[in-house]
Design an enzyme around this catalytic site. Structure first.
Site, short mmCIF file in Angstrom:
data_model
loop_
_atom_site.label_atom_id
_atom_site.label_comp_id
_atom_site.label_asym_id
_atom_site.label_seq_id
_atom_site.Cartn_x
_atom_site.Cartn_y
_atom_site.Cartn_z
N ASP A 183 0.87 -1.18 0.00
CA ASP A 183 0.00 0.00 0.00
C ASP A 183 0.90 1.23 0.00
O ASP A 183 2.11 1.12 0.21
CB ASP A 183 -0.88 -0.02 1.27
CG ASP A 183 -1.74 1.24 1.40
OD1 ASP A 183 -2.31 1.69 0.38
OD2 ASP A 183 -1.82 1.80 2.51
N SER A 184 0.31 2.38 -0.21
CA SER A 184 1.08 3.63 -0.14
C SER A 184 1.59 3.88 1.29
O SER A 184 2.51 4.64 1.48
CB SER A 184 0.19 4.79 -0.56
OG SER A 184 -0.97 4.81 0.26
N TYR A 193 -0.51 8.37 -2.18
CA TYR A 193 -0.60 8.06 -3.61
C TYR A 193 -1.82 8.76 -4.25
O TYR A 193 -1.84 9.00 -5.44
CB TYR A 193 -0.78 6.55 -3.81
CG TYR A 193 0.49 5.72 -3.76
CD1 TYR A 193 1.71 6.24 -3.36
CD2 TYR A 193 0.45 4.37 -4.13
CE1 TYR A 193 2.85 5.45 -3.31
CE2 TYR A 193 1.59 3.57 -4.09
CZ TYR A 193 2.78 4.11 -3.68
OH TYR A 193 3.90 3.31 -3.64
N GLY A 194 -2.81 9.04 -3.41
CA GLY A 194 -4.06 9.61 -3.93
C GLY A 194 -3.89 10.93 -4.65
O GLY A 194 -4.72 11.31 -5.48
N CYS A 203 -4.24 -1.14 -2.15
CA CYS A 203 -4.37 0.31 -2.24
C CYS A 203 -5.22 0.61 -3.47
O CYS A 203 -4.90 0.14 -4.57
CB CYS A 203 -2.98 0.93 -2.39
SG CYS A 203 -2.97 2.70 -2.73
N ASN A 204 -6.28 1.36 -3.26
CA ASN A 204 -7.16 1.67 -4.40
C ASN A 204 -6.46 2.53 -5.43
O ASN A 204 -6.63 2.33 -6.63
CB ASN A 204 -8.41 2.37 -3.91
CG ASN A 204 -9.52 1.40 -3.59
OD1 ASN A 204 -10.35 1.12 -4.42
ND2 ASN A 204 -9.49 0.82 -2.40
N GLU A 260 -5.73 9.18 9.55
CA GLU A 260 -4.35 8.93 9.97
C GLU A 260 -3.96 9.78 11.17
O GLU A 260 -3.16 9.38 12.01
CB GLU A 260 -3.41 9.22 8.81
CG GLU A 260 -2.46 8.08 8.58
CD GLU A 260 -1.94 8.06 7.18
OE1 GLU A 260 -0.98 8.80 6.93
OE2 GLU A 260 -2.50 7.36 6.32
N CYS A 300 -11.25 3.17 -0.45
CA CYS A 300 -9.95 3.61 0.05
C CYS A 300 -9.63 2.80 1.31
O CYS A 300 -10.53 2.51 2.11
CB CYS A 300 -10.00 5.11 0.38
SG CYS A 300 -8.49 5.74 1.13
N THR A 301 -8.35 2.46 1.42
CA THR A 301 -7.91 1.60 2.52
C THR A 301 -8.29 2.09 3.92
O THR A 301 -8.53 1.30 4.82
CB THR A 301 -6.37 1.51 2.50
OG1 THR A 301 -5.86 2.84 2.38
CG2 THR A 301 -5.90 0.67 1.35
N HIS A 302 -8.33 3.40 4.09
CA HIS A 302 -8.54 3.96 5.43
C HIS A 302 -10.01 3.93 5.89
O HIS A 302 -10.28 4.01 7.08
CB HIS A 302 -8.11 5.43 5.47
CG HIS A 302 -6.63 5.64 5.30
ND1 HIS A 302 -5.94 5.15 4.23
CD2 HIS A 302 -5.74 6.30 6.07
CE1 HIS A 302 -4.67 5.51 4.35
NE2 HIS A 302 -4.52 6.20 5.45
#
Ligand code: DGL
Length: 270
Positions: free
Chosen positions: A13-14, A45-46, A76-77, A157, A189-191
């Site tokens: 992932d980023s 990365y977004g 990671c999307n 985050e 999105c991962t988060h």
């Protein structure tokens, strides 16, 4: 080439957000050994160009292949939308590559024909239009309404979730005109699994909120089972690397993985 089922599953992932996917994988596949790589040196990365993400992805795939990963999961999307094709070609017969978007498309195809769904994600993911393009290929008349929600990942985050500040930001995004009249919302999105409760609270049951991490973990399980690559013996050796180590990344891992992680610095770009 004969692949050894005891080899690890590579996940990248980023940053550390992809640990939500790693967590789902660990829950569903407790005997797999994992190598996780978070490219914290290049986060987020977004907001990056597709070309930049592609160059990072190749180098990370190289590392995971050198570590004998039997499969690489792009957790990671943003990277899945910008670099999946390239990663697949680069890995070739050395490792199978799985992304976090295709399993969700399959899921939507199975449950949402002729219906309207929403998607939230980073600018990179939404701008790529990749979900729409893949849904169009299914030809199932699934209408997608998407919105880039770039404040959400840094907000989470920084530990801003389940509080009034995150609530205001979530309300602001979800009430946007472009996201109305949907039957479900994909958390692209991962988060976002960390704010699933707050998003569900906003919709009060009127919209199904889809946490994609478990859908992706299921797809990985099916793939390994089909290829006779399931590990039935391991599960105790997990490695967690980041390209830039800070105390704050190490602190945040627990939020995403929900258990203690021994985060190590891997200077891939030095
Ligand atoms: N991992 C990214 C994603 O799922 C979110 C964080 C970033 O922008 O790097 O799109």
């Amino acid at each position: 080439m004969k692949v050894n089922p005891l080899n690890p599953v590579g996940i990248f992932d980023s940053g550390i957000g992809g640990l939500t996917v790693a967590r789902a994988v660990r829950e569903l596949l407790p005997h797999e050994n994992l190598i996780y790589f978070g490219d914290t040196a290049h986060l987020p990365y977004g907001d990056k160009s597709a070309a930049a993400i592609q160059s990072y992805t190749v180098k990370i795939c190289d590392l995971l292949i050198k570590n004998s990963c039997k499969v690489i999961l792009i957790a990671c999307n943003s990277a899945s939308s910008a670099a999946y094709q390239l990663a697949k070609e680069y890995a070739g017969s050395r490792a199978k590559v799985i992304n976090v978007i295709d399993p969700v498309i399959q899921y939507l195809g199975a449950h949402y024909a002729h219906r309207s769904i929403g998607l939230i994600g980073t600018k990179r993911t939404v701008k790529s239009n990749v979900y729409q393009k893949k849904l169009d290929k299914l030809n199932l008349d699934i209408k997608l309404k998407s919105l880039a929600t770039p404040l959400l990942a840094p907000m989470i985050e920084e530990g801003y979730f389940n509080n009034t500040i995150s609530e205001q930001i979530i309300i602001n995004y979800l009430s946007d005109a472009s996201l109305q009249e949907i039957e479900s919302l994909v958390l692209g999105c991962t988060h976002y699994p960390l704010i699933k409760n707050q998003i569900e609270k906003y919709y009060q049951g009127s919209v199904k909120v889809i946490d994609t991490s478990y859908i992706v973990a299921e797809a990985l399980k099916d793939f390994l089972a089909n290829e006779n690559l399931l590990n039935s013996e391991g599960g105790n050796i997990h490695k967690f690397y980041v390209s830039d180590y800070t105390h704050s990344f190490a602190e945040s891992t627990k939020i995403f993985f929900q258990e203690e992680v021994n985060l190590e610095h891997y200077p891939l770009w030095e």
